[in-house]
Scaffold this motif. Structure first.
Motif, PDB file in Angstrom:
ATOM      1  N   GLY A  87     -47.219 -20.590  -4.110  1.00  0.00           N
ATOM      2  CA  GLY A  87     -47.461 -19.314  -4.896  1.00  0.00           C
ATOM      3  C   GLY A  87     -46.851 -18.478  -4.886  1.00  0.00           C
ATOM      4  O   GLY A  87     -46.906 -17.345  -5.376  1.00  0.00           O
ATOM      5  N   ILE A 107     -45.881 -24.208   1.447  1.00  0.00           N
ATOM      6  CA  ILE A 107     -47.170 -23.765   1.688  1.00  0.00           C
ATOM      7  C   ILE A 107     -46.974 -22.512   1.190  1.00  0.00           C
ATOM      8  O   ILE A 107     -47.465 -21.404  -0.019  1.00  0.00           O
ATOM      9  N   PRO A 108     -46.067 -21.408   1.456  1.00  0.00           N
ATOM     10  CA  PRO A 108     -45.909 -19.982   0.093  1.00  0.00           C
ATOM     11  C   PRO A 108     -44.966 -20.237  -0.400  1.00  0.00           C
ATOM     12  O   PRO A 108     -45.231 -20.006  -1.837  1.00  0.00           O
ATOM     13  N   ILE A 140     -52.737 -25.381   5.650  1.00  0.00           N
ATOM     14  CA  ILE A 140     -52.804 -24.318   6.062  1.00  0.00           C
ATOM     15  C   ILE A 140     -53.307 -25.101   7.516  1.00  0.00           C
ATOM     16  O   ILE A 140     -53.019 -24.348   8.697  1.00  0.00           O
ATOM     17  N   PRO A 165     -52.325 -15.966   7.442  1.00  0.00           N
ATOM     18  CA  PRO A 165     -51.632 -14.780   6.456  1.00  0.00           C
ATOM     19  C   PRO A 165     -50.662 -15.474   6.907  1.00  0.00           C
ATOM     20  O   PRO A 165     -49.322 -14.575   5.926  1.00  0.00           O
ATOM     21  N   LEU A 166     -49.832 -15.399   8.296  1.00  0.00           N
ATOM     22  CA  LEU A 166     -48.118 -16.229   7.935  1.00  0.00           C
ATOM     23  C   LEU A 166     -47.948 -16.684   6.577  1.00  0.00           C
ATOM     24  O   LEU A 166     -46.515 -16.493   6.603  1.00  0.00           O
ATOM     25  N   VAL A 167     -48.588 -17.583   6.086  1.00  0.00           N
ATOM     26  CA  VAL A 167     -47.989 -18.849   5.224  1.00  0.00           C
ATOM     27  C   VAL A 167     -49.047 -18.504   3.819  1.00  0.00           C
ATOM     28  O   VAL A 167     -48.425 -18.794   3.215  1.00  0.00           O
ATOM     29  N   MET A 168     -49.710 -17.375   3.708  1.00  0.00           N
ATOM     30  CA  MET A 168     -50.609 -16.888   2.633  1.00  0.00           C
ATOM     31  C   MET A 168     -49.342 -16.986   1.297  1.00  0.00           C
ATOM     32  O   MET A 168     -48.698 -15.813   1.809  1.00  0.00           O
ATOM     33  N   PRO A 169     -49.585 -17.783   0.650  1.00  0.00           N
ATOM     34  CA  PRO A 169     -48.954 -17.364  -0.828  1.00  0.00           C
ATOM     35  C   PRO A 169     -49.795 -15.204  -1.084  1.00  0.00           C
ATOM     36  O   PRO A 169     -50.720 -15.261  -0.899  1.00  0.00           O
ATOM     37  N   PHE A 223     -50.798 -26.060   9.518  1.00  0.00           N
ATOM     38  CA  PHE A 223     -50.162 -25.078  10.394  1.00  0.00           C
ATOM     39  C   PHE A 223     -50.462 -24.700  11.364  1.00  0.00           C
ATOM     40  O   PHE A 223     -49.636 -24.784  12.647  1.00  0.00           O
ATOM     41  N   PHE A 243     -59.310  -9.974   5.889  1.00  0.00           N
ATOM     42  CA  PHE A 243     -58.799 -11.254   5.224  1.00  0.00           C
ATOM     43  C   PHE A 243     -59.827 -12.386   4.985  1.00  0.00           C
ATOM     44  O   PHE A 243     -59.801 -12.558   3.773  1.00  0.00           O
TER      45      PHE A 243
END
Lengths: 300, 274
Positions: free
Chosen positions: A237, A233-234, A285, B106-110, A288, A25
């Motif tokens: 993108g 946020i999602p 992020i 990672p939960l919200v990452m596009p 969050f 990651f």
């Protein structure tokens, strides 16, 4: 366990997930950044320079530059993509909140015996494939689709609606897909509110509507905050929704990145797009993560 | 809270669920449509399901997807459970903030960012892309979801039970398997199911990290959807919805029974003591 497990043994537990996430990651982001400074090339992999020890680090670094970024900032297509993604994500987050709030409120006020079932009904679509749920809307929104047929039968409209392949369809798609992400944190915070607080406000002569704005809503703000971040946020993108429901004039950065990568095979430029997208999203992020940590601390 | 629905609350719940479920219901109903037109009803038929069975490429994709989902969900559940224990039970350790950041981000990452960055590390490492790279990618994001699910349960339960076991001489590992794991078992099952469905559903990350020869079902569906709406896609979607719904309902039932059992045992224990 913390007090009793020796320090070394703790790392048997912490180690595997930690190393995994560092490796798959965190480190990849540095590679994305490095690649965003490279140039596209007709080769495998399709970029230059590729690192080799014989060449030396100095020569390698000297070939990196910010060309991709100057290109992105110089081309209105990319700048507009970013701005319109932020705009679409912002307004669809607000729309989602407006749709989700009454639902979450109703669920929190429903008889206790009903609540697990209602929760289940919210979670179920969230587990169902994103792609399939977006696909379901194509049949509804297209000109000869269910919505137009239905409204024409009722005589409300005389000509098919032109919603499919427009930004409106993207809004509908985002609100629909992300609705459970908004309802769940809202419900969690609304359900915790002690009803006697509201009764107290009403006993003291507060109108129900005022009691809501002065008592219930402020207490539900942590849920509002978490839900908005989970959607916003999602959504910035998002790729699948603008690609399947949006039109050619719907600019979204996730789609731009996909096109650069898959259609133009310009990996360095796609990486630069990703780096800038990440920079835009880094503050939300971090907010969050803070919020989630706070929830966890409060749960102790 | 009153024991009944107010008019306003009932209406908002009803409208909300209509919005959530009507699209899915239409999709399921029209998978049984005789006509090739997806929006015009022409009578019941299961012929589109029959034609799915003839489609070898689709069956291959389904098989790849299933194997990816089972392997990645299992690994993600193990790593996610370890991560949850780290978050809830390990207190402070060097790099804790970074760790929790890597769990929640990672939960919200596009998906496009996650997909691209994973692809680039596979290329940098010189790993051949295909079946296994999709699995590695899926483990990476679904372990974070698994961690969040298990962590919620770990927080809820009384830590003193674990401490009692260790006071009685159990090793940390023994305590985990004999005390902690049975208590958090329902959440571990949910975590596995969630990781499984996330893997089953993923289009974007799999598209970035796949190589020649490994096509997953979502990738196959996506390429067909781009060509237009067909009853066959409705049929395959209905099957997937059926699998997920059954799984989720089964998990909910399992969890409910488990909590009821725990509740009965607690009452019995207190009854005996009192």
């Amino acid at each position: 366990m913390s007090t009793r497990t020796s320090d070394l043994r703790r790392w048997y537990v912490i180690g595997p997930p930690y190393l995994w996430l560092l490796f798959f990651f965190l480190i990849p982001f540095f590679i994305v950044f490095k690649l965003s400074l490279s140039d596209v090339a007709t080769a495998i992999p399709p970029y230059t320079p590729t690192f080799s020890w014989s060449q030396g680090i100095g020569k390698f670094l000297s070939q990196l530059d910010f060309e991709n970024y100057t290109f992105l900032f110089g081309d209105p297509l990319y700048v507009n993509s970013y701005l319109s993604s932020l705009k679409i994500a912002f307004f669809s987050t607000i729309l989602t909140l407006v749709v989700a709030y009454p639902m979450a409120y109703g669920m929190a006020r429903a008889p206790k015996s009903w609540q697990p079932t209602l929760m289940m009904l919210v979670i179920l679509p969230f587990w169902t494939s994103f792609l399939i749920r977006i696909y379901a809307w194509i049949a509804i929104l297209k000109p000869e689709g269910f919505l137009s047929l239905f409204l024409m039968k009722l005589g409300i409209i005389s000509e098919p609606l032109q919603i499919m392949n427009t930004t409106t369809a993207v809004y509908i798609g985002i609100v629909y897909s992300y609705l459970p992400f908004m309802i769940l944190p809202l419900y969690a915070s609304l359900e915790k509110i002690n009803p006697s607080l509201l009764e107290a406000a009403q006993d003291l002569g507060s109108q129900p509507w005022r009691a809501f704005w002065q008592v219930t809503f402020p207490l539900s703000l942590p849920g509002v905050f978490a839900g908005c971040l989970l959607v916003f946020i999602p959504a910035v993108g998002e790729f699948v929704i603008p690609d399947l429901l949006g039109g050619s004039d719907t600019l979204m950065i996730g789609k731009t990145l996909w096109t650069e990568f898959f259609n133009n095979r310009d990996w360095p430029l796609a990486s630069a797009v990703a780096v800038l997208l990440l920079l835009v999203l880094i503050i939300p992020i971090v907010l969050f993560q803070r919020q989630q940590e706070m929830v966890r601390e409060a749960g102790r | 809270m009153k024991g009944r629905f107010s008019w306003f609350n009932a209406m908002s719940i009803l409208l909300g669920f209509a919005f959530l479920y009507i699209p899915i219901l239409l999709l399921v109903i029209f998978s049984f449509n005789e006509s090739k037109l997806v929006t015009v009803w022409a009578g019941w038929s299961t012929k589109w399901y029959g034609s799915l069975l003839q489609n070898q490429a689709l069956k291959d994709a389904a098989w790849v997807t299933l194997r990816v989902a089972v392997v990645s969900a299992s690994a993600a559940t193990v790593l996610g459970t370890l991560a949850a224990i780290t978050l809830v039970r390990m207190g402070r350790f060097p790099g804790r903030t970074l760790f929790s950041g890597m769990i929640f981000a990672p939960l919200v990452m596009p998906d496009v960012i996650t997909g691209l960055s994973l692809l680039l590390i596979f290329v940098a490492l010189g790993i051949d892309r295909g079946f296994w790279t999709i699995i590695l990618a899926h483990i990476t994001f679904s372990m974070c979801y698994a961690a969040v699910v298990v962590q919620a349960r770990l927080q809820d339960f009384d830590k003193s039970v674990e401490e009692a076991a260790m006071d009685l001489g159990a090793t940390p590992v023994g305590t985990f398997f004999q005390v902690t794991l049975p208590i958090i078992a329902p959440s571990v099952v949910s975590a596995w199911l969630l990781a499984f469905t996330l893997s089953l559903d993923d289009l974007v990350i799999a598209s970035f990290t796949t190589g020649p020869g490994a096509t997953t079902l979502p990738m196959k569906i996506y390429s067909q959807v781009r060509l237009g709406v067909t009853p066959e896609i409705n049929a395959i979607s209905t099957i997937l919805i059926g699998i997920v719904t059954t799984g989720v309902l089964a998990a909910a039932y399992f969890t409910k029974r488990q909590t009821e059992k725990a509740e009965r045992e607690r009452r019995a224990a207190f009854g005996a003591a009192g």
